[in-house]
Design a protein around this motif. Structure first.
Motif, PDB file in Angstrom:
ATOM      1  N   LEU A 133       6.202   5.450  19.649  1.00  0.00           N
ATOM      2  CA  LEU A 133       5.403   5.088  18.475  1.00  0.00           C
ATOM      3  C   LEU A 133       6.032   5.648  17.203  1.00  0.00           C
ATOM      4  N   PHE A 134       6.490   6.903  17.261  1.00  0.00           N
ATOM      5  CA  PHE A 134       7.144   7.514  16.095  1.00  0.00           C
ATOM      6  C   PHE A 134       8.407   6.739  15.711  1.00  0.00           C
ATOM      7  N   MET A 135       9.229   6.402  16.711  1.00  0.00           N
ATOM      8  CA  MET A 135      10.476   5.695  16.433  1.00  0.00           C
ATOM      9  C   MET A 135      10.210   4.285  15.917  1.00  0.00           C
ATOM     10  N   SER A 136       9.155   3.655  16.426  1.00  0.00           N
ATOM     11  CA  SER A 136       8.791   2.324  15.930  1.00  0.00           C
ATOM     12  C   SER A 136       8.381   2.399  14.467  1.00  0.00           C
ATOM     13  N   TYR A 137       7.642   3.430  14.124  1.00  0.00           N
ATOM     14  CA  TYR A 137       7.226   3.614  12.726  1.00  0.00           C
ATOM     15  C   TYR A 137       8.434   3.805  11.810  1.00  0.00           C
ATOM     16  N   VAL A 138       9.404   4.606  12.273  1.00  0.00           N
ATOM     17  CA  VAL A 138      10.625   4.833  11.493  1.00  0.00           C
ATOM     18  C   VAL A 138      11.360   3.515  11.277  1.00  0.00           C
ATOM     19  N   ALA A 139      11.493   2.734  12.347  1.00  0.00           N
ATOM     20  CA  ALA A 139      12.227   1.462  12.253  1.00  0.00           C
ATOM     21  C   ALA A 139      11.508   0.474  11.341  1.00  0.00           C
ATOM     22  N   ILE A 140      10.185   0.343  11.491  1.00  0.00           N
ATOM     23  CA  ILE A 140       9.421  -0.598  10.660  1.00  0.00           C
ATOM     24  C   ILE A 140       9.449  -0.176   9.200  1.00  0.00           C
ATOM     25  N   SER A 141       9.319   1.133   8.938  1.00  0.00           N
ATOM     26  CA  SER A 141       9.354   1.629   7.554  1.00  0.00           C
ATOM     27  C   SER A 141      10.696   1.326   6.906  1.00  0.00           C
ATOM     28  N   ALA A 142      11.790   1.539   7.658  1.00  0.00           N
ATOM     29  CA  ALA A 142      13.123   1.264   7.112  1.00  0.00           C
ATOM     30  C   ALA A 142      13.307  -0.230   6.854  1.00  0.00           C
ATOM     31  N   TRP A 143      12.781  -1.062   7.748  1.00  0.00           N
ATOM     32  CA  TRP A 143      12.897  -2.512   7.579  1.00  0.00           C
ATOM     33  C   TRP A 143      12.121  -2.988   6.348  1.00  0.00           C
ATOM     34  N   ILE A 144      10.918  -2.417   6.150  1.00  0.00           N
ATOM     35  CA  ILE A 144      10.101  -2.796   4.989  1.00  0.00           C
ATOM     36  C   ILE A 144      10.781  -2.367   3.692  1.00  0.00           C
ATOM     37  N   ARG A 145      11.362  -1.160   3.681  1.00  0.00           N
ATOM     38  CA  ARG A 145      12.020  -0.666   2.472  1.00  0.00           C
ATOM     39  C   ARG A 145      13.364  -1.329   2.243  1.00  0.00           C
ATOM     40  N   GLY A 146      13.908  -1.940   3.285  1.00  0.00           N
ATOM     41  CA  GLY A 146      15.265  -2.471   3.187  1.00  0.00           C
ATOM     42  C   GLY A 146      16.264  -1.350   2.974  1.00  0.00           C
ATOM     43  N   ASP A 147      15.978  -0.206   3.591  1.00  0.00           N
ATOM     44  CA  ASP A 147      16.755   1.011   3.338  1.00  0.00           C
ATOM     45  C   ASP A 147      17.874   1.137   4.364  1.00  0.00           C
ATOM     46  N   GLN A 148      19.110   1.102   3.897  1.00  0.00           N
ATOM     47  CA  GLN A 148      20.260   1.262   4.794  1.00  0.00           C
ATOM     48  C   GLN A 148      20.637   2.722   4.992  1.00  0.00           C
ATOM     49  N   SER A 149      20.234   3.595   4.068  1.00  0.00           N
ATOM     50  CA  SER A 149      20.429   5.048   4.180  1.00  0.00           C
ATOM     51  C   SER A 149      21.851   5.443   4.549  1.00  0.00           C
ATOM     52  N   ASN A 150      22.792   4.856   3.839  1.00  0.00           N
ATOM     53  CA  ASN A 150      24.203   5.220   4.034  1.00  0.00           C
ATOM     54  C   ASN A 150      24.693   4.952   5.460  1.00  0.00           C
ATOM     55  N   ARG A 151      24.104   3.939   6.114  1.00  0.00           N
ATOM     56  CA  ARG A 151      24.566   3.655   7.471  1.00  0.00           C
ATOM     57  C   ARG A 151      26.006   3.158   7.490  1.00  0.00           C
ATOM     58  N   GLU A 152      26.498   2.666   6.338  1.00  0.00           N
ATOM     59  CA  GLU A 152      27.876   2.173   6.327  1.00  0.00           C
ATOM     60  C   GLU A 152      28.895   3.296   6.547  1.00  0.00           C
ATOM     61  N   GLU A 153      28.450   4.532   6.317  1.00  0.00           N
ATOM     62  CA  GLU A 153      29.359   5.662   6.551  1.00  0.00           C
ATOM     63  C   GLU A 153      29.524   5.946   8.030  1.00  0.00           C
ATOM     64  N   LEU A 154      28.593   5.458   8.838  1.00  0.00           N
ATOM     65  CA  LEU A 154      28.527   5.871  10.232  1.00  0.00           C
ATOM     66  C   LEU A 154      28.926   4.715  11.140  1.00  0.00           C
ATOM     67  N   VAL A 155      30.193   4.641  11.450  1.00  0.00           N
ATOM     68  CA  VAL A 155      30.695   3.615  12.364  1.00  0.00           C
ATOM     69  C   VAL A 155      31.277   4.339  13.575  1.00  0.00           C
ATOM     70  N   PHE A 156      30.654   4.096  14.741  1.00  0.00           N
ATOM     71  CA  PHE A 156      31.063   4.810  15.947  1.00  0.00           C
ATOM     72  C   PHE A 156      31.587   3.823  16.981  1.00  0.00           C
TER      73      PHE A 156
END
Length: 431
Positions: free
Chosen positions: A189-212
């Motif tokens: 439930l916590f992780m779902s909330y994090v994912a939905i919140s990020a999707w609503i905000r359209g927040d990438q949070s510097n994910r482009e820096e993290l390529v694994f």
């Protein structure tokens, strides 16, 4: 009328002592002495000695200091670094990015430590600087840590669960098994909330820096392997019947010592600090248990538990309505008392009501862990809020607001547990 007045004096003494900043253990013992003097002619000293010896000589309680020590060892190891290195490649591409590390890291550490505060500190000391450096929303950083830190109470081995099991005389091993699926559900439930919140905000949070690469992800699993091996050793030994809860605690301590030593940075000083930390925490819990057991004896002489049980039984409440009332009651109580104190203080009164209503006491234990988890993030005495205030430097109002969505998700988890009781009872029945 005289008995009513005596009961009022007894309860007034309890609330006065609890509200006067006196140690909880002292408050409970002091109130119990008042109750014994008011309601019975039995020798107070003899009754106190027999009751205290009875509760503290319980074999079931032996596992408690061992699980506390296991958590102390891992808290002083490089586990937070290991968790962050292992989870980052696996979580970075999810919506919400590395905020999921807070939740997943807390869930994993909760499975090898029974303390919610230790869970929040261990995960937070590594994740907070990294998440801030990558400009994740501060409210989400604090909120996810506050909520996920409480998983230490629900996911076994849980110190609070051991206290509940000893108090109501239920199997610790079955309680541990019962906490696994609800713990996973709450983390999801916590992780779902994090994912939905990020999707609503359209927040990438510097994910482009993290390529694994695939190699990085396999290396992450390699870092996590010792942790999963320790979890499997502790929980798997209980589920398969190879070890009791107490014996699995011994395995956990040995495994934690080996893991901390192999990771490096855990020498004799770390060993000494972990041992003394476990002694302090265990003594504090034992002191509260002493007070609560003696208070339960005194309450029995007042007739308060019996009268209250008869009163509520006379109201002919449905089981669902009883659960609603108890949920509100524990949320309010949690604003002023920590989880362990809430349980030991109320079980003398609540246990007869719950048994009379026909609830499975294993299921009720998991329900109780969930509502007590809420107390960890409700001001003014939410312990996880104090921990995060010290770690982040934010005022209590900001931290409480950040944690509020997690509080609502815990309420949802209680609803799901009531609607689908098998979430808690499936694994214990399958043992």
């Amino acid at each position: 009328m005289n008995e009513v007045m005596l009961t009022v004096v007894f309860l007034a003494a309890l609330f006065f002592l609890l509200g006067s900043s006196v140690w909880v253990g002292f408050s409970l013992l002091g109130c119990a002495v008042v109750g014994m003097e008011l309601f019975t002619n039995r020798p107070v000293g003899d009754s106190m000695a027999m009751t205290i010896w009875g509760v503290n000589s319980s074999w079931t309680l032996t596992s408690l200091p061992l699980f506390v020590w296991m958590g102390e060892i891992l808290f002083r190891s490089k586990l937070s670094d290991t968790l962050f290195k292992g989870l980052t490649p696996l979580m970075s591409r999810l919506p919400g990015g590395l905020l999921h590390v807070n939740v997943a890291g807390s869930a994993i550490f909760a499975a090898i430590s029974g303390s919610s505060a230790a869970t929040a500190v261990t995960v937070g000391k590594m994740s907070i600087p990294e998440l801030r450096r990558r400009h994740y929303p501060e409210g989400m950083i604090v909120g996810t840590l506050a909520g996920a830190g409480t998983l230490g109470l629900l996911i076994p081995p849980s110190i609070t669960m051991i206290i509940y099991g000893v108090t109501v005389n239920e199997s610790i091993a079955k309680l541990f098994m019962a906490g696994i699926l609800p713990g996973i559900m709450l983390a999801a439930l916590f992780m779902s909330y994090v994912a939905i919140s990020a999707w609503i905000r359209g927040d990438q949070s510097n994910r482009e820096e993290l390529v694994f690469t695939l190699k990085d992800k396999l290396l992450g699993l390699y870092h996590l392997f010792p942790v999963f091996a320790l979890i499997l050793m502790v929980i798997g030994s209980i589920y398969t019947g190879v070890a009791t809860a107490t014996e699995s605690a011994v395995l956990g301590v040995v495994g934690a010592l080996i893991m901390a030593t192999l990771q490096g940075g855990f020498g004799w000083e770390g060993f000494r600090q972990s041992l003394m930390g476990a002694v302090r925490t265990s003594c504090m819990i034992a002191f509260i248990l002493m007070g609560s057991s003696f208070l339960s004896l005194a309450m029995g002489f007042t007739g308060l538990p019996r009268n209250l049980a008869e009163l509520i039984a006379g109201m002919h409440l449905s089981p669902l309505m009883l659960i609603v009332i108890l949920t509100v009651f524990y949320i309010i109580l949690g604003c002023f008392l920590d989880g362990i104190s809430s349980i030991v203080l109320t079980m003398a009164v609540i246990e007869p009501l719950v048994r009379q209503a026909g609830f499975d006491m294993i299921w009720f234990g998991i329900y109780l862990m969930l509502v007590v988890e809420m107390a960890q993030i409700t001001p003014p005495v939410g312990f996880n809020l104090f921990v995060l205030q010290g770690m982040t430097g934010h005022d209590m109002g900001f931290i409480a607001r950040a944690a509020f969505p997690m509080f609502l998700l815990m309420v949802l988890a209680v609803v799901l547990l009531v609607w689908f009781p098998g979430i808690a009872t499936f694994l214990p029945k399958a043992m």
